[in-house]
Design a protein around this motif. Structure first.
Motif, short mmCIF file in Angstrom:
data_model
loop_
_atom_site.label_atom_id
_atom_site.label_comp_id
_atom_site.label_asym_id
_atom_site.label_seq_id
_atom_site.Cartn_x
_atom_site.Cartn_y
_atom_site.Cartn_z
N GLN A 55 1.38 4.11 -3.10
CA GLN A 55 1.06 5.43 -2.43
C GLN A 55 2.42 6.44 -3.30
O GLN A 55 2.21 7.42 -3.77
CB GLN A 55 0.95 5.68 -1.10
CG GLN A 55 1.07 7.03 -0.72
CD GLN A 55 1.29 7.26 0.94
OE1 GLN A 55 2.01 6.36 1.62
NE2 GLN A 55 1.02 8.57 1.34
N ALA A 87 -6.05 7.99 1.51
CA ALA A 87 -6.25 6.63 1.20
C ALA A 87 -5.55 5.34 1.79
O ALA A 87 -6.02 4.47 2.28
CB ALA A 87 -6.03 6.52 -0.44
N VAL A 88 -4.26 5.71 2.10
CA VAL A 88 -3.38 4.64 2.62
C VAL A 88 -3.85 4.47 4.09
O VAL A 88 -3.65 3.45 4.70
CB VAL A 88 -1.92 5.07 2.60
CG1 VAL A 88 -1.02 4.37 3.36
CG2 VAL A 88 -1.20 4.93 1.08
N SER A 130 8.76 3.08 -5.59
CA SER A 130 8.51 4.72 -5.57
C SER A 130 9.03 5.43 -6.70
O SER A 130 8.83 6.54 -6.69
CB SER A 130 9.59 4.85 -4.34
OG SER A 130 9.04 4.15 -3.11
N ALA A 137 0.92 -1.11 -0.04
CA ALA A 137 -0.05 0.09 -0.11
C ALA A 137 0.89 1.29 -0.03
O ALA A 137 0.59 2.18 -0.73
CB ALA A 137 -1.01 0.17 1.24
N VAL A 138 1.97 1.23 0.75
CA VAL A 138 2.72 2.45 0.88
C VAL A 138 3.72 2.60 -0.51
O VAL A 138 3.68 3.57 -0.67
CB VAL A 138 3.80 2.48 2.05
CG1 VAL A 138 4.71 3.55 2.05
CG2 VAL A 138 2.73 2.40 3.29
N THR A 172 2.93 7.67 8.28
CA THR A 172 1.85 8.08 7.17
C THR A 172 1.15 9.38 7.60
O THR A 172 0.94 10.26 6.63
CB THR A 172 0.75 7.05 6.99
OG1 THR A 172 1.54 5.74 6.80
CG2 THR A 172 -0.01 7.50 5.95
N LEU A 177 -3.67 10.80 -1.75
CA LEU A 177 -3.04 9.39 -1.92
C LEU A 177 -2.90 8.94 -0.38
O LEU A 177 -3.02 7.99 0.11
CB LEU A 177 -1.92 9.41 -2.47
CG LEU A 177 -2.15 9.28 -4.03
CD1 LEU A 177 -0.80 9.46 -4.87
CD2 LEU A 177 -2.72 7.99 -4.43
N THR A 178 -2.31 9.89 0.57
CA THR A 178 -1.93 9.76 1.90
C THR A 178 -3.26 9.37 2.73
O THR A 178 -3.19 8.59 3.53
CB THR A 178 -1.33 10.75 2.72
OG1 THR A 178 -0.29 10.99 1.64
CG2 THR A 178 -0.59 10.67 4.02
N VAL A 201 3.17 9.72 -5.38
CA VAL A 201 3.61 10.67 -4.43
C VAL A 201 5.10 11.12 -4.81
O VAL A 201 5.36 12.38 -5.17
CB VAL A 201 3.68 10.33 -3.02
CG1 VAL A 201 4.45 11.57 -2.27
CG2 VAL A 201 2.26 10.37 -2.59
#
Length: 425
Positions: A227, A389-390, A352, A223-224, A288, A386-387, A231
């Motif tokens: 994200q 959502a995580v 990333s 998930a991260v 997060t 996005l943050t 990001v």
């Protein structure tokens, strides 16, 4: 009176930290110098983005292979070889800039060589840092390591911006080349006698599949990574393409932009210092929440704020992102088996960075289509959405720090029972 060093700060940790500081001094200045080298050669916003994309594209393409190799070969040798490649590529880049206005394709090709070196260096480096510290002190050790790295970014960015303004970008790139040479020499002296021998696996593809299974089996991990695939893309586009242009048109050029980047570095040192003092229990929830401030620099550039306001925001963002970085490394150190760490790290890096080449290449055309302020506001909004959502992922909210980690050999994250919940420290 000589103060005894902490038990977790062994010889390898000191060599790794020292080499990282030296390389960071050069690289943070070179980031500023590269953008202004393109502009000095008559390049446009699109050209700046293309050179940035040229560095990131091979980084994305070779990361997974680099991670698998770092789990099969001696990691310190991979790191030294990568440093040598970066030394040569930046040295040739500096020579071309100092002797004339190099064409765009040459700058892009040399940036691509630098990205290739980084693709093999990054997974091996994180694996070596992991192996150099004990689980009990991992959070403090990672914070100190990153404090040194980010402290170098303060001096490097500020000096880089000042040197670009005073003598041009070529000399800053030459300093970066020398810093890679010295850092590689230090890493050649790492002691790997205590590192357990790795059992050969079933081949490169087997190792890559094994690393993917480690990632896919952990919801908090993928998930991260998903994200940050977006990001990081918009943040790099804002800082590598839009930032220098805003600085050139509204803030006074490379000097103020270097100052803002240095303030970000100062903030990361403050965040690392903070993380040597606190041990948040819900490590990923804490981290997060600290991603939300990453939306602020793009908003500040969209306004645009004067140098003082931008510098203050960059400082606060640096604190927040460092808290995330340390808690993220704590989670990986706690949950991922050491012998698989580099390949998992390579998937982390891959996810990333996978969107960065397209974002930097498209930054110029998007600016031409909708305007720079609208593009920057869009970057800011995407980071925040996005943050949020995580935070909907339960494992992100519930993953907790164990007081006595057992070397990261757990197949599932530790989560608090609701009745035992407590606030982060």
């Amino acid at each position: 009176m000589v103060t005894a060093r902490p038990t977790w700060a062994g010889r390898n940790f000191q060599l790794l930290t020292g080499a990282t500081v030296i390389a960071g001094l050069g690289s943070s200045g070179a980031q500023v110098a590269t953008a202004f080298a393109v502009l000095a050669a008559g390049g446009s916003a699109t050209d700046v983005g293309l050179v940035a994309a040229a560095r990131t594209l091979p980084l994305v393409l070779f990361l997974l292979i680099g991670g698998a190799l770092a789990d099969r070969l001696p990691r310190h040798r991979v790191m030294v070889a990568a440093n040598a490649l970066n030394c040569v590529s930046q040295g040739v880049f500096a020579l071309l800039v100092l002797t004339g206005d190099p064409p765009l394709w040459q700058m892009a090709a040399l940036a691509a060589l630098g990205g290739t070196g980084q693709a093999f260096f990054a997974p091996a480096s994180e694996g070596m840092v992991l192996a150099s510290v004990s689980g009990e002190h991992s959070g403090r050790a990672f914070a100190v390591f990153r404090m040194g790295m980010n402290g170098a970014n303060i001096g490097g960015a500020a000096l880089g911006g000042a040197l670009v303004a005073a003598v041009g970008p070529g000399w800053v790139l030459a300093v970066d080349s020398a810093s890679f040479a010295l850092a590689g020499a230090l890493r050649a002296f790492l002691d790997v006698s205590g590192v357990p021998a790795r059992t050969p696996g079933g081949g490169m593809l087997h190792d890559l599949r094994d690393g993917w299974r480690e990632v896919a089996s952990r919801r908090w991990l993928w998930a991260v990574v998903v994200q940050f695939s977006l990001v990081n893309a918009v943040i790099v586009a804002a800082e590598a393409v839009y930032g220098p242009l805003v600085a050139e048109e509204h803030l006074g050029g490379a000097g103020p932009w270097g100052l803002a980047m240095a303030a970000f570095g100062a903030g990361t040192v403050g965040g690392a210092l903070l993380m040597t003092r606190i041990k948040p229990r819900r490590i990923l929830l804490t981290g997060t929440l600290c991603v939300f401030p990453l939306a602020l620099p793009s908003a500040a550039l969209a306004v645009p704020l004067p140098t003082a306001g931008l510098t203050a925001i960059m400082f606060g963002t640096g604190i927040a992102v460092e808290v995330f970085s340390v808690t993220w490394m704590m989670a990986l150190h706690q949950e991922i088996p050491e012998e698989k760490f580099s390949r998992v790290s390579s998937y982390d890096w891959f996810g990333s960075l996978v969107g960065v080449p397209a974002a930097t290449a498209l930054a110029g055309p998007v600016q031409d289509l909708i305007g720079r302020p609208a593009a920057l506001w869009g970057c800011s909004a995407l980071v925040a959405l996005l943050t949020a959502a995580v935070l909907c992922v339960r494992d992100v909210r519930k993953l907790v720090r164990r007081d006595a980690p057992s070397s990261g050999h757990h197949s599932a994250p530790s989560t608090e029972h609701p009745a035992a919940a407590e606030h982060s420290a």
